[in-house]
Design an enzyme around this catalytic site. Structure first.
Site, mmCIF file in Angstrom:
data_model
loop_
_atom_site.group_PDB
_atom_site.id
_atom_site.type_symbol
_atom_site.label_atom_id
_atom_site.label_comp_id
_atom_site.label_asym_id
_atom_site.label_seq_id
_atom_site.Cartn_x
_atom_site.Cartn_y
_atom_site.Cartn_z
ATOM 1 N N SER A 70 0.486 -1.068 -0.223
ATOM 2 C CA SER A 70 0.263 0.148 -0.119
ATOM 3 C C SER A 70 0.794 1.142 0.198
ATOM 4 O O SER A 70 0.116 1.878 -0.748
ATOM 5 C CB SER A 70 -0.514 -0.308 1.445
ATOM 6 O OG SER A 70 0.140 -0.571 2.282
ATOM 7 N N ASP A 109 -2.981 8.370 8.295
ATOM 8 C CA ASP A 109 -4.113 7.599 8.290
ATOM 9 C C ASP A 109 -3.390 6.453 9.878
ATOM 10 O O ASP A 109 -2.329 7.493 9.605
ATOM 11 C CB ASP A 109 -4.840 6.522 7.792
ATOM 12 C CG ASP A 109 -3.696 5.469 6.870
ATOM 13 O OD1 ASP A 109 -3.078 5.346 7.396
ATOM 14 O OD2 ASP A 109 -4.119 5.099 5.764
ATOM 15 N N HIS A 152 -0.644 4.348 6.823
ATOM 16 C CA HIS A 152 0.383 5.451 6.368
ATOM 17 C C HIS A 152 0.454 6.850 6.055
ATOM 18 O O HIS A 152 -0.125 7.556 6.763
ATOM 19 C CB HIS A 152 -0.411 4.910 4.492
ATOM 20 C CG HIS A 152 -0.958 3.824 4.441
ATOM 21 N ND1 HIS A 152 -2.325 3.128 4.874
ATOM 22 C CD2 HIS A 152 -0.593 2.843 3.837
ATOM 23 C CE1 HIS A 152 -2.203 1.845 4.900
ATOM 24 N NE2 HIS A 152 -1.300 1.840 4.284
#
Length: 361
Positions: free
Chosen positions: A41, A325, A328
């Site tokens: 990610s 978040d 991340h």
């Protein structure tokens, strides 16, 4: 004799200089012909959007600072890979399309195969749903090579192209946070000690990098793991027992990195026509000093609990935060990490060379 210009003449010169600069950038040749991105990610730019998974972010507030809005990037704006693409001289942030949207000639500059929740191990991330493990990313790359051969209609030219491209590999975090440290979903923590698990991961990663080498890759930018025990979600999930971070998770990352660095040296010694370099994704303490590090910019609770809630209102100044978040990072922090990987002279950040140097080899 002093030359005096009229205001209109000054304006005209300014316009010409601006146009000249734009044309120069438009005609600039990238430092490498193509750039292939593998990972999770931290690098995903949309591959997970249509997968049945909790690990996707094609909704606001993700992308709130990105020109195209929510694209599937796990940040408020650009990822570190976006910045590196720009630093290498590619003019369009979309130069490396996600494999899921790779069509026609848009693959000639490179492709992004990264997938949120993916890992080195095939089963990693299944607790969140579908994903594209590293093994499958490598398989997809072979499909792209076949498509490149059809486009170029010349196997020798295709091989030469692949030899000159940079292959970025940033993966491994999920093998801990969405595998080893999820004993309710995986048995790896019962089968391996932390040290044994790091050794097993590095052995598998070595085999995977060699498979990329066998398919034509010769320039590798391989990232270590960041401080996975210092993310806001990890701290809230596991607790710190009085420490600043979750020490056991950071110990895991250190064990992985301590094995990855010698692997890079070994690959350089054994595959003498290839160049591998190790990159540190954590930034420096001096960089961290100016950022908020102990909380996220958005309200978390989405995905597996670590992602932003859909359509929630983020903080007003994301450029002050490391974390967008629960796990991340923000665009501002991603830029610092990218610039360090690209041109740092510190062996702690890039060893044996940075990406800028790798491009010239």
């Amino acid at each position: 004799m002093e030359l005096k210009l009229k205001p209109l003449e000054l304006v005209a010169i300014s316009v010409l200089l601006a146009l000249s600069s734009l044309l120069s950038k438009a005609n600039a040749v990238p430092q490498v012909p193509c750039y292939f991105i593998f990972g999770d990610s931290l690098s995903d730019n949309g591959n997970n959007n249509n997968l049945p998974t909790l690990a996707k972010v094609n909704y606001l507030p993700y992308g709130i600072d990105f020109p195209q809005g929510p694209t599937g990037r796990f940040s408020n704006g650009r990822t570190a890979q976006d910045f590196i693409v720009e630093l290498l001289g590619f003019q369009d942030q979309q130069s490396m399309p996600p494999f899921a949207r790779s069509t026609g000639r848009n693959i000639t500059n490179g492709v992004n195969y990264a997938s949120g929740s993916a890992g080195i191990r095939f089963e990693t991330g299944r607790n969140l749903g579908a994903r594209i493990p590293f093994d499958l990313q490598i398989f997809y790359h072979k499909i792209i090579i076949l498509r490149l051969r059809l486009l170029m209609q010349n196997n020798s030219a295709t091989n030469s192209l692949l030899n000159r491209c940079i292959y970025s590999v940033q993966i491994g975090s999920n093998d801990y946070i969405n595998n080893y440290f999820k004993p309710e979903s995986y048995d790896t923590s019962r089968r391996f000690t932390l040290s044994e698990y790091a050794t097993a991961l590095i052995q598998q990663l070595s085999d995977q990098l060699k498979r990329l080498y066998n398919s034509g890759a010769r320039k590798f930018a391989v990232y270590g793991l960041g401080l996975i025990g210092c993310t806001p979600f990890t701290i809230s999930e596991y607790g710190t027992n009085g420490s600043l971070c979750v020490d056991r998770l950071n110990e895991a990352a250190t064990l992985f990195n301590d094995r990855l660095r010698p692997l890079i040296d070994q690959l350089n010694n054994n595959l003498t026509d290839a160049k591998f370099t190790y990159l540190n994704p954590t930034g420096s303490e001096a960089d961290l000093a100016t950022f908020v590090t102990n909380s996220s910019c958005c309200t978390i609770g989405g995905g597996g609990g670590e992602l932003c809630l859909r359509n929630s209102q983020p903080c007003g100044r994301p450029r002050r935060y490391v974390f967008w978040d629960g796990v991340h990072t923000t665009e501002a922090w991603n830029e610092i990490v990218a610039r360090s990987a690209y041109d740092s002279d510190s062996p702690l950040q890039a060893s044996p060379f940075n990406i800028q140097r790798l491009a010239t080899l």
